[in-house]
Design a protein around this motif. Sequence first.
Motif, short mmCIF file in Angstrom:
data_model
loop_
_atom_site.label_atom_id
_atom_site.label_comp_id
_atom_site.label_asym_id
_atom_site.label_seq_id
_atom_site.Cartn_x
_atom_site.Cartn_y
_atom_site.Cartn_z
N GLN A 179 0.88 -1.20 0.04
CA GLN A 179 -0.07 0.16 -0.08
C GLN A 179 0.90 1.36 -0.15
O GLN A 179 0.52 2.16 -0.69
CB GLN A 179 -0.88 -0.09 1.07
CG GLN A 179 -1.80 -1.09 1.16
CD GLN A 179 -2.76 -1.23 2.43
OE1 GLN A 179 -2.27 -1.39 3.42
NE2 GLN A 179 -4.01 -1.33 2.41
N VAL A 203 2.14 1.85 -3.54
CA VAL A 203 0.83 2.50 -4.15
C VAL A 203 0.80 3.89 -4.23
O VAL A 203 0.76 4.59 -5.02
CB VAL A 203 -0.41 1.64 -4.31
CG1 VAL A 203 -1.61 2.31 -4.76
CG2 VAL A 203 -0.15 0.24 -4.65
N LEU A 204 0.84 4.30 -2.75
CA LEU A 204 0.63 5.62 -2.48
C LEU A 204 1.87 6.40 -2.82
O LEU A 204 1.65 7.76 -3.48
CB LEU A 204 0.54 5.65 -0.84
CG LEU A 204 0.74 7.08 -0.32
CD1 LEU A 204 -0.64 7.92 -0.87
CD2 LEU A 204 0.42 7.25 1.20
N ASP A 227 3.65 6.05 -5.54
CA ASP A 227 3.56 6.28 -6.92
C ASP A 227 2.61 7.02 -7.01
O ASP A 227 2.63 7.90 -8.28
CB ASP A 227 3.36 4.87 -7.56
CG ASP A 227 4.41 3.81 -7.59
OD1 ASP A 227 5.72 4.23 -7.45
OD2 ASP A 227 4.21 2.54 -7.80
N SER A 228 1.29 6.97 -6.68
CA SER A 228 0.44 8.15 -6.51
C SER A 228 0.82 9.34 -6.48
O SER A 228 0.46 10.37 -7.29
CB SER A 228 -0.98 7.50 -6.08
OG SER A 228 -0.81 7.92 -4.70
N ILE A 229 1.44 9.79 -5.41
CA ILE A 229 2.05 11.01 -5.15
C ILE A 229 2.97 11.58 -6.06
O ILE A 229 3.08 12.72 -6.59
CB ILE A 229 2.82 10.84 -3.64
CG1 ILE A 229 1.88 10.78 -2.44
CG2 ILE A 229 3.36 12.42 -3.46
CD1 ILE A 229 2.47 10.20 -1.18
N CYS A 230 3.99 10.70 -6.66
CA CYS A 230 5.02 10.94 -7.68
C CYS A 230 4.09 11.38 -8.94
O CYS A 230 4.55 12.48 -9.58
CB CYS A 230 5.81 9.87 -7.66
SG CYS A 230 7.23 10.09 -8.69
N THR A 231 3.13 10.64 -9.07
CA THR A 231 2.54 10.93 -10.55
C THR A 231 1.75 12.29 -10.21
O THR A 231 1.69 13.06 -11.37
CB THR A 231 1.47 9.79 -10.80
OG1 THR A 231 2.25 8.65 -10.89
CG2 THR A 231 0.70 9.94 -12.05
N ALA A 232 1.13 12.53 -9.24
CA ALA A 232 0.24 13.66 -8.91
C ALA A 232 1.19 14.64 -9.19
O ALA A 232 0.92 15.94 -9.70
CB ALA A 232 -0.38 13.66 -7.54
N LYS A 291 2.11 15.68 -12.57
CA LYS A 291 1.12 16.12 -13.38
C LYS A 291 0.68 17.82 -12.85
O LYS A 291 -0.37 18.43 -13.27
CB LYS A 291 -0.28 15.34 -13.11
CG LYS A 291 0.27 14.30 -13.73
CD LYS A 291 -1.21 13.32 -13.92
CE LYS A 291 -1.03 12.22 -14.68
NZ LYS A 291 -2.30 11.31 -14.86
N TYR A 325 1.22 13.98 3.73
CA TYR A 325 1.60 12.27 3.70
C TYR A 325 2.92 11.92 4.52
O TYR A 325 3.14 10.97 4.92
CB TYR A 325 1.80 11.84 2.50
CG TYR A 325 0.15 11.79 1.49
CD1 TYR A 325 -0.61 10.98 1.85
CD2 TYR A 325 -0.06 12.58 0.51
CE1 TYR A 325 -1.90 10.92 1.36
CE2 TYR A 325 -1.15 12.86 -0.10
CZ TYR A 325 -2.13 11.76 0.44
OH TYR A 325 -3.28 11.78 -0.33
#
Length: 132
Positions: free
Chosen positions: A20, A23-24, A26-31, A34, A45
């Motif tokens: 988990q 996943v978090l 990776d989502s922070i990095c992607t956000a 962007k 976080y």
Amino acid sequence: IRMRVSHILLFPDSSRSMAQVKVLADSICTAVKKGADYDSMCRLYSMDGVRNRPQCDLSYFHQGVMVRPFEEAILKHNKGEVFTVQTEFGLHVVKNLEQPIKDRERLTYIMLYVSTRGHVVTNVGYSVFRRK
């Protein structure tokens, strides 16, 4: 080598498994890539005390101060890049605040002396760094 980065530290605990956490991260990095605000993400976080610093800045440090995987990842990325790296402390979402400066690229400290009859009147010094 002198480095300066911000980081968001994530690690597994009673509420999150390592899967988990990945996943978090990776989502922070992607956000952030962007356009999301890194500082806001850090304050929301990061699980360490650095989140109380402006931009979660770890400040300047030299090679050999941080754990090896962390430093090696920093050296592979350019200024402004956001990336993840796993260390013994957990998973870091890192933002390179400055291009790492290698010692050989740092020029000698320069001292200027203005003297009258052998006495130093003014002592002005500064460091010069070559940037890529």
